[in-house]
Design a protein around this motif. Structure first.
Motif, mmCIF file in Angstrom:
data_model
loop_
_atom_site.group_PDB
_atom_site.id
_atom_site.type_symbol
_atom_site.label_atom_id
_atom_site.label_comp_id
_atom_site.label_asym_id
_atom_site.label_seq_id
_atom_site.Cartn_x
_atom_site.Cartn_y
_atom_site.Cartn_z
ATOM 1 N N LYS A 168 0.743 -0.921 0.159
ATOM 2 C CA LYS A 168 0.017 0.005 -0.326
ATOM 3 C C LYS A 168 0.868 1.174 0.057
ATOM 4 C CE LYS A 168 -4.072 -1.385 2.514
ATOM 5 N NZ LYS A 168 -5.254 -1.904 3.735
ATOM 6 N N ASP A 169 0.594 2.055 -1.263
ATOM 7 C CA ASP A 169 1.202 3.913 -0.733
ATOM 8 C C ASP A 169 0.041 4.364 -0.264
ATOM 9 O OD1 ASP A 169 2.216 6.205 -0.792
ATOM 10 O OD2 ASP A 169 2.650 5.749 -3.529
ATOM 11 N N SER A 170 -0.168 4.797 1.263
ATOM 12 C CA SER A 170 -0.929 5.440 1.535
ATOM 13 C C SER A 170 -1.560 6.890 1.668
ATOM 14 C CB SER A 170 -1.011 5.038 3.300
ATOM 15 O OG SER A 170 -1.052 3.794 3.492
ATOM 16 N N LEU A 171 -0.203 7.167 1.259
ATOM 17 C CA LEU A 171 -0.051 8.427 1.319
ATOM 18 C C LEU A 171 -0.498 8.448 -0.354
ATOM 19 C CD1 LEU A 171 1.313 11.625 1.675
ATOM 20 C CD2 LEU A 171 2.944 10.984 0.797
ATOM 21 N N HIS A 172 -0.713 8.134 -1.146
ATOM 22 C CA HIS A 172 -1.210 8.403 -2.986
ATOM 23 C C HIS A 172 -2.227 7.284 -2.554
ATOM 24 C CE1 HIS A 172 3.062 9.565 -3.024
ATOM 25 N NE2 HIS A 172 2.612 10.799 -3.853
ATOM 26 N N GLY A 173 -3.157 6.697 -1.398
ATOM 27 C CA GLY A 173 -3.954 6.137 -1.970
ATOM 28 C C GLY A 173 -3.932 5.167 -3.415
ATOM 29 N N VAL A 174 -2.561 4.321 -3.334
ATOM 30 C CA VAL A 174 -2.842 3.422 -4.360
ATOM 31 C C VAL A 174 -2.222 2.508 -3.805
ATOM 32 C CG1 VAL A 174 -2.873 4.798 -6.122
ATOM 33 C CG2 VAL A 174 -0.568 4.167 -5.637
ATOM 34 N N VAL A 175 -1.929 0.896 -4.563
ATOM 35 C CA VAL A 175 -0.988 -0.137 -4.469
ATOM 36 C C VAL A 175 -0.531 -0.738 -4.945
ATOM 37 C CG1 VAL A 175 -3.064 -0.914 -2.140
ATOM 38 C CG2 VAL A 175 -3.223 -1.724 -5.183
ATOM 39 N N ARG A 176 -0.161 -1.408 -4.959
ATOM 40 C CA ARG A 176 1.038 -1.900 -6.247
ATOM 41 C C ARG A 176 1.436 -2.891 -6.096
ATOM 42 N NH1 ARG A 176 2.919 2.922 -7.919
ATOM 43 N NH2 ARG A 176 3.463 5.218 -5.694
ATOM 44 N N VAL A 177 1.232 -3.579 -6.921
ATOM 45 C CA VAL A 177 1.423 -5.385 -6.969
ATOM 46 C C VAL A 177 3.045 -5.530 -7.690
ATOM 47 C CG1 VAL A 177 0.899 -7.515 -8.520
ATOM 48 C CG2 VAL A 177 -0.767 -5.948 -7.663
ATOM 49 N N LEU A 178 3.368 -6.997 -6.628
ATOM 50 C CA LEU A 178 4.657 -6.758 -6.954
ATOM 51 C C LEU A 178 4.919 -8.796 -7.260
ATOM 52 C CD1 LEU A 178 6.375 -5.285 -3.209
ATOM 53 C CD2 LEU A 178 6.072 -4.784 -5.660
ATOM 54 N N GLY B 143 -8.337 -11.484 -0.828
ATOM 55 C CA GLY B 143 -9.257 -10.281 -0.428
ATOM 56 C C GLY B 143 -8.691 -8.897 0.494
ATOM 57 N N ARG B 144 -8.139 -8.395 -1.121
ATOM 58 C CA ARG B 144 -6.990 -7.094 -0.520
ATOM 59 C C ARG B 144 -7.507 -5.662 -0.777
ATOM 60 N NH1 ARG B 144 -4.441 -10.051 3.922
ATOM 61 N NH2 ARG B 144 -3.558 -11.363 2.329
ATOM 62 N N THR B 145 -7.582 -4.210 -1.030
ATOM 63 C CA THR B 145 -7.516 -3.377 -0.829
ATOM 64 C C THR B 145 -7.308 -3.365 -2.621
ATOM 65 O OG1 THR B 145 -6.997 -2.977 1.410
ATOM 66 C CG2 THR B 145 -6.804 -0.459 -0.675
ATOM 67 N N HIS B 146 -8.604 -3.268 -3.583
ATOM 68 C CA HIS B 146 -8.108 -2.427 -4.500
ATOM 69 C C HIS B 146 -7.123 -3.649 -6.051
ATOM 70 C CE1 HIS B 146 -7.711 1.837 -4.337
ATOM 71 N NE2 HIS B 146 -9.005 1.191 -3.457
ATOM 72 N N GLN B 147 -7.627 -4.820 -4.772
ATOM 73 C CA GLN B 147 -6.404 -6.406 -5.665
ATOM 74 C C GLN B 147 -7.315 -6.664 -7.152
ATOM 75 O OE1 GLN B 147 -6.678 -9.195 -3.142
ATOM 76 N NE2 GLN B 147 -7.204 -11.362 -5.140
ATOM 77 N N ILE B 148 -8.483 -6.647 -7.466
ATOM 78 C CA ILE B 148 -8.864 -6.900 -8.873
ATOM 79 C C ILE B 148 -8.391 -5.956 -9.574
ATOM 80 C CG2 ILE B 148 -10.288 -7.380 -10.063
ATOM 81 C CD1 ILE B 148 -12.090 -8.281 -8.006
ATOM 82 N N ARG B 149 -8.646 -4.514 -9.453
ATOM 83 C CA ARG B 149 -8.411 -3.316 -10.557
ATOM 84 C C ARG B 149 -6.570 -3.657 -10.353
ATOM 85 N NH1 ARG B 149 -10.554 1.634 -6.909
ATOM 86 N NH2 ARG B 149 -9.768 2.681 -8.458
ATOM 87 N N ALA B 150 -6.258 -3.699 -9.543
ATOM 88 C CA ALA B 150 -4.512 -3.775 -9.591
ATOM 89 C C ALA B 150 -3.546 -4.708 -9.899
ATOM 90 C CB ALA B 150 -3.691 -2.861 -8.132
ATOM 91 N N HIS B 151 -4.516 -5.897 -10.020
ATOM 92 C CA HIS B 151 -3.569 -7.027 -10.227
ATOM 93 C C HIS B 151 -4.200 -7.378 -11.870
ATOM 94 C CE1 HIS B 151 -3.334 -11.423 -8.376
ATOM 95 N NE2 HIS B 151 -1.843 -10.298 -9.109
#
Length: 314
Positions: free
Chosen positions: A192-202, A235-243
């Motif tokens: 999670k990048d809480s500052l920008h309100g996004v998540v990143r997939v590694l 079930g994680r934050t924004h999972q489907i969208r980011a994945h």
């Protein structure tokens, strides 16, 4: 000053708990309040990463307008739209259909919870001491099924079943780009990048990253677009969208992870993502909820489903 008495069956981070209570705060303002010694947990200043639990007391020394609170002559939910689309209800829980563009909760005048409260109020069934509470969330732009508990035991049952992956959640979505292969199970790690309100997939594990598993199957394709059925294993934050975006197939209408030029061209205001199905396990140990065993709930297929099948959305 606001005093909160924590009511949570499971330990939760202090920052997460406060942002759920006061969504208007934002992480930046929350950090500033902590630095200025305006947040006390059980009478002491504590890091925002501290986990709070049932019975803890939090004092927040901020003005009501800083917290997004406004005075009201009556219940706040009366400003919401009338009614809510309740798919199923019994004495313990509710299954509700959330429209795209409506937040599940927060300071907005019109949220899913406020719609539910207003419907109960209009039907003379509202009890402020027994308000239904959310057991999981959907993003504002996502439509579909949400579970609400009507008492503490139901909340524990539902949150535990979701946490242990006993309730299967299936989504329908449209991606800009056709996934290759047409069906697969994606594995990755989310930060999670809480500052920008996004998540990143590694692709590889990293300290603080959480494992994510997303299974998809292509139902149909239309030009540049693909209609997918997605099983949310974790079930994680924004999972489907980011994945899906991480494999080059962002969800149509997604302004955060998607293709904004395509979104504008195809006039998609919200992401084409719908929590379409919720399935309870076939066996439930707690006899109080045994009637839910094997039950499956659906919402009507979203508008884009037939348009992809017909080839009119391309």
């Amino acid at each position: 000053m606001q005093e909160l008495h924590v009511k949570s069956l499971l330990p939760v981070r202090l920052d997460k708990y406060l942002m759920e209570q006061y969504p208007h705060l934002g992480l930046g303002r929350l950090n500033k309040a902590l630095r200025e010694n305006k947040i006390k947990l059980n009478g002491k200043k504590q890091p925002l990463s501290t986990r709070v639990q049932n019975g803890d007391t939090i004092r927040v020394y901020l003005l009501d307008d800083q917290l997004g609170l406004t005075p009201s002559d009556g219940p706040e939910f009366l400003s919401a739209r009338s009614g809510a689309d309740i798919i199923y209800e019994n004495s313990d829980l509710m299954v509700v259909n959330k429209p795209a563009g409506i937040p599940v909760d927060g300071p907005e005048a019109d949220t899913l919870l406020k719609r539910v409260f207003r419907r109960l109020y209009e039907e003379s069934r509202y009890d402020a001491a027994q308000e239904p509470r959310l057991c999981h969330r959907l993003d504002t732009g996502t439509s579909g099924l949400v579970l609400l508990a009507k008492n503490a035991e139901a909340e524990h049952f539902l949150t535990d079943a979701i946490k242990n992956r006993q309730i299967r959640k299936t989504y329908l979505c449209v991606t800009f780009g056709r996934p290759v292969p047409p069906a697969a199970t994606l594995h990755g790690f989310l930060t999670k990048d809480s500052l920008h309100g996004v998540v990143r997939v590694l692709e590889a594990p990293k300290s603080g990253a959480k494992e994510i598993i997303t299974a998809y199957d292509t139902i149909a394709v239309s030009g540049r677009l693909a209609l997918l059925k997605v099983d949310l294993i974790t079930g994680r934050t924004h999972q489907i969208r980011a994945h899906l975006a991480s494999i080059g197939c962002p969800i149509l209408g997604d302004s955060k992870y998607g293709n904004n030029a395509a979104n504008r061209e195809l006039k998609c205001k919200y992401q084409a993502l719908c929590a379409w199905e919720l399935a309870f396990p076939k066996k439930i140990a707690n006899p109080r909820f045994s009637a839910m065993a094997g039950k499956t709930f659906y919402v009507p297929k979203p508008w884009y489903y037939q348009q992809i099948l017909d080839g009119t959305l391309r």
